[in-house]
Scaffold this motif. Structure first.
Motif, PDB file in Angstrom:
ATOM      1  N   LEU A   1      -3.757   1.045   0.102  1.00  0.00           N
ATOM      2  CA  LEU A   1      -2.214   1.078  -0.182  1.00  0.00           C
ATOM      3  C   LEU A   1      -1.535   1.891   0.977  1.00  0.00           C
ATOM      4  O   LEU A   1      -0.257   1.435   0.952  1.00  0.00           O
ATOM      5  N   ARG A   2      -1.830   2.804   1.231  1.00  0.00           N
ATOM      6  CA  ARG A   2      -1.151   3.613   2.434  1.00  0.00           C
ATOM      7  C   ARG A   2      -0.723   2.887   3.317  1.00  0.00           C
ATOM      8  O   ARG A   2       0.202   2.957   4.328  1.00  0.00           O
TER       9      ARG A   2
ATOM     10  N   VAL B   1       1.702  -0.157   1.963  1.00  0.00           N
ATOM     11  CA  VAL B   1       3.013  -0.035   1.447  1.00  0.00           C
ATOM     12  C   VAL B   1       3.446   1.410   1.708  1.00  0.00           C
ATOM     13  O   VAL B   1       2.729   2.209   2.211  1.00  0.00           O
ATOM     14  N   ALA B   2       4.629   1.832   1.401  1.00  0.00           N
ATOM     15  CA  ALA B   2       5.126   3.323   1.643  1.00  0.00           C
ATOM     16  C   ALA B   2       4.144   4.113   0.810  1.00  0.00           C
ATOM     17  O   ALA B   2       3.620   3.604  -0.361  1.00  0.00           O
ATOM     18  N   ASP B   3       4.105   5.258   1.234  1.00  0.00           N
ATOM     19  CA  ASP B   3       3.260   6.231   0.675  1.00  0.00           C
ATOM     20  C   ASP B   3       3.549   6.488  -0.847  1.00  0.00           C
ATOM     21  O   ASP B   3       2.719   6.741  -1.469  1.00  0.00           O
ATOM     22  N   THR B   4       4.880   6.657  -0.931  1.00  0.00           N
ATOM     23  CA  THR B   4       5.076   6.893  -2.507  1.00  0.00           C
ATOM     24  C   THR B   4       4.751   5.813  -3.620  1.00  0.00           C
ATOM     25  O   THR B   4       4.222   5.900  -4.579  1.00  0.00           O
ATOM     26  N   LEU B   5       4.676   4.497  -2.948  1.00  0.00           N
ATOM     27  CA  LEU B   5       4.484   3.415  -3.916  1.00  0.00           C
ATOM     28  C   LEU B   5       3.206   3.229  -3.930  1.00  0.00           C
ATOM     29  O   LEU B   5       2.565   3.125  -5.053  1.00  0.00           O
ATOM     30  N   ALA B   6       2.398   3.605  -2.705  1.00  0.00           N
ATOM     31  CA  ALA B   6       0.902   3.555  -2.849  1.00  0.00           C
ATOM     32  C   ALA B   6       0.554   4.565  -4.156  1.00  0.00           C
ATOM     33  O   ALA B   6      -0.515   4.299  -4.622  1.00  0.00           O
TER      34      ALA B   6
ATOM     35  N   TRP C   1       1.834   5.698  -6.553  1.00  0.00           N
ATOM     36  CA  TRP C   1       2.417   5.323  -7.941  1.00  0.00           C
ATOM     37  C   TRP C   1       1.353   4.103  -8.431  1.00  0.00           C
ATOM     38  O   TRP C   1       0.907   4.108  -9.593  1.00  0.00           O
ATOM     39  N   LEU C   2       1.017   3.271  -7.602  1.00  0.00           N
ATOM     40  CA  LEU C   2       0.175   2.005  -7.729  1.00  0.00           C
ATOM     41  C   LEU C   2      -1.441   2.573  -8.089  1.00  0.00           C
ATOM     42  O   LEU C   2      -2.092   1.964  -9.050  1.00  0.00           O
TER      43      LEU C   2
END
Length: 179
Positions: free
Chosen positions: A125-126, A129-134, A136-137
């Motif tokens: 996920l990194r 998508v963006a690290d913060t979203l990764a 959270w997911l």
């Protein structure tokens, strides 16, 4: 859990050895599912390093990959460990203890599998998508695994009666839930 006379399965008329045999068979069935999954995941992880894009990963992503592979290897070891326990201890009249040790090792393996899944998801996920979203997911998926593998079984255990019957009354509410 260790087989004991008068334990949670009081309704069954089985000796300690018969209970250990039954629990061992059940554990083996469970392990077949977990072993297959962790071995496939580990196999895919091993191929990542040979992909062209691997050299473009950041140092952080390479570190995450390294941790993921180590966690995967540890999960494989723990989930295959009961096979070794059985092979090395068969015939020594230790089956009740083998069931206990293998059950504990299986729990450790499932925790390591959860960590492997979280780490692999973080790496993937990194890149997507963006690290913060990764983060959270991954957190949502870890919560889901904990719910499925831990919370639901513990709730089922606590809501069942000691005699093995469910705590449901069979009333109208229960009929609505079933159909």
């Amino acid at each position: 859990m260790p087989p004991q006379a008068g334990g949670p399965d009081r309704g069954r008329h089985e000796t300690v050895e018969e209970r250990a045999d039954r629990l061992w068979t059940e554990l083996l069935q469970e392990l077949r599912v977990a072993q297959t999954g962790v071995q496939i995941l580990f196999g895919f992880l091993l191929t990542v390093v040979f992909q062209q894009r691997f050299t473009a990963l950041s140092d952080t992503d390479r570190d995450i990959y390294t941790v993921t592979v180590m966690l995967g290897a540890a999960a494989v070891g723990a989930l295959i460990g009961p096979v070794s326990i059985h092979r090395l201890l068969t015939g020594r009249r230790l089956k009740p203890q083998m069931v206990t040790w293998a059950s504990r090792l299986t729990i450790v393996g499932l925790v390591l599998l959860l960590c492997t899944m979280a780490s692999a998801l973080l790496l993937i996920l990194r890149l997507a998508v963006a690290d913060t979203l990764a983060l959270w997911l991954v957190g949502v998926m870890v919560a889901w695994f904990v719910l499925c593998w831990g919370v639901f079984p513990v709730l089922a255990r606590h809501t069942s009666r000691p005699d093995g019957e469910s705590g449901e009354s069979g009333g109208p509410r229960d009929r609505r839930l079933r159909g």
